[in-house]
Design an enzyme around this catalytic site. Sequence first.
Site, short mmCIF file in Angstrom:
data_model
loop_
_atom_site.label_atom_id
_atom_site.label_comp_id
_atom_site.label_asym_id
_atom_site.label_seq_id
_atom_site.Cartn_x
_atom_site.Cartn_y
_atom_site.Cartn_z
N GLN A 116 10.57 1.68 15.96
CA GLN A 116 10.90 0.51 15.13
C GLN A 116 12.35 0.59 14.64
O GLN A 116 13.10 -0.38 14.71
CB GLN A 116 9.94 0.46 13.95
CG GLN A 116 10.32 -0.53 12.85
CD GLN A 116 9.24 -0.66 11.79
OE1 GLN A 116 8.22 -1.29 12.03
NE2 GLN A 116 9.46 -0.10 10.61
N GLY A 164 5.89 8.30 0.90
CA GLY A 164 6.85 8.01 1.97
C GLY A 164 7.70 6.79 1.62
O GLY A 164 8.93 6.79 1.81
N HIS A 165 7.05 5.76 1.05
CA HIS A 165 7.81 4.56 0.66
C HIS A 165 8.75 4.87 -0.51
O HIS A 165 9.87 4.37 -0.57
CB HIS A 165 6.86 3.43 0.25
CG HIS A 165 6.01 2.93 1.36
ND1 HIS A 165 4.68 3.23 1.48
CD2 HIS A 165 6.30 2.13 2.41
CE1 HIS A 165 4.18 2.64 2.55
NE2 HIS A 165 5.14 1.96 3.13
N SER A 182 -0.07 4.63 5.60
CA SER A 182 -1.17 3.88 4.99
C SER A 182 -2.43 4.03 5.83
O SER A 182 -3.55 3.92 5.33
CB SER A 182 -0.82 2.41 4.87
OG SER A 182 0.33 2.28 4.08
N VAL A 197 8.22 11.65 5.47
CA VAL A 197 7.63 12.46 4.39
C VAL A 197 6.25 12.92 4.88
O VAL A 197 5.47 12.12 5.41
CB VAL A 197 7.50 11.64 3.10
CG1 VAL A 197 6.88 12.48 1.99
CG2 VAL A 197 8.87 11.14 2.67
N ASN A 243 0.85 -1.20 0.00
CA ASN A 243 0.00 0.00 0.00
C ASN A 243 0.89 1.25 0.00
O ASN A 243 0.79 2.12 0.85
CB ASN A 243 -0.96 0.00 1.20
CG ASN A 243 -2.02 1.07 1.04
OD1 ASN A 243 -2.19 1.92 1.89
ND2 ASN A 243 -2.71 1.06 -0.08
N LEU A 244 1.76 1.26 -1.00
CA LEU A 244 2.85 2.25 -1.02
C LEU A 244 2.34 3.66 -1.29
O LEU A 244 1.36 3.86 -2.00
CB LEU A 244 3.87 1.86 -2.09
CG LEU A 244 4.45 0.45 -1.95
CD1 LEU A 244 5.50 0.20 -3.02
CD2 LEU A 244 5.04 0.22 -0.56
O1 PAF Z 1 7.36 -0.47 8.76
C1 PAF Z 1 6.78 -1.43 8.20
O2 PAF Z 1 6.16 -1.28 7.15
C2 PAF Z 1 6.85 -2.82 8.82
O3 PAF Z 1 6.83 -2.76 10.20
C3 PAF Z 1 8.07 -3.64 8.32
C4 PAF Z 1 9.38 -3.00 8.72
C5 PAF Z 1 8.01 -3.78 6.81
C6 PAF Z 1 8.02 -5.03 8.94
O4 PAF Z 1 6.85 -5.69 8.62
#
Ligand code: PAF
Length: 282
Positions: free
Chosen positions: A155, A36-37, A188, A178, A32-33
């Site tokens: 994270q 930011g991705h 998302s 972003v 679901n980019l």
């Molecule tokens: O940040 C995320 O999208 C998730 O936590 C990751 C790092 C892909 C792990 O599932």
Amino acid sequence: METVTTIAAVRERVRRWRAEGRRVAFVPTMGNLHAGHVSLIEAARRHGDRFVASIFVNPMQFGPNEDFAHYPRTPAQDARMLADAGCDLMFMPDVAEIYPNGSERATRVEVPGLSSILDGEFRPGHFEGVATVVAKLLHIVDPDVAVFGEKDFQQLTIIRRMVADLCLAVAIVAAPTVREPDGLAMSSRNQYLTEDERRTAPVIHGALLAAVERLRAGDRDFAAIERSGLEALERAGLRPDYFSVRRADDLSGPDADTRRLVVLTAARLGRARLIDNLQPGT
Ligand code: PAF
């Protein structure tokens, strides 16, 4: 861009690149980019010359009452965005490929301490799920560099610690958050917001900005800064889980002499739970 679904296929491609002397950069995602991705892929491009992205909605990091089943899945659109961003290989495994014995009984990676504070307090088991899947993905892809967004600051901190503790030979690169033009961090989960809630949501960024301004001005009354942040969110109708000033290095409580600080927050707004953070030093 090539799409593969098996661990064997990823390993074969990466082995081939290595034999050619290529430097491999990896961006793990849950799909679901959004922009930011794409910025993570752009950061990856500065650190490698072959790019792998994974799309895997990881059941282990969702709690029983969370949105695993409803998490937005848009594989065709994701593939287009990754190809446009210059990705070479998209790894899109199914759950059985990553958890051959089921995710519930799988071997787990725990990063003690860091995983049970802040978001970990409100999402028990979440960071164990994240650390486990990231360890597996790093082991599968075996990249030189892996990129993670600063938007998920806790994270990122946990992954850095895990990589150090497990002596993994991968460099972790952080990519800046972003934001939408009104300051809302891209996520998302923003699509769970109604129009009204979407108009309210930038108050999170506003509260963080107010906090970092006080810190930049030398205010070290962390408890008062946190109280003001919580009140600003509540006044706007959000239900904050926490609004907290921490040491940026290890997320422990700061003292008046701490140089690198970060302000982190999580708040519920309608169906969405939004997280964000800001560092006064940036
Ligand atoms: O940040 C995320 O999208 C998730 O936590 C990751 C790092 C892909 C792990 O599932």
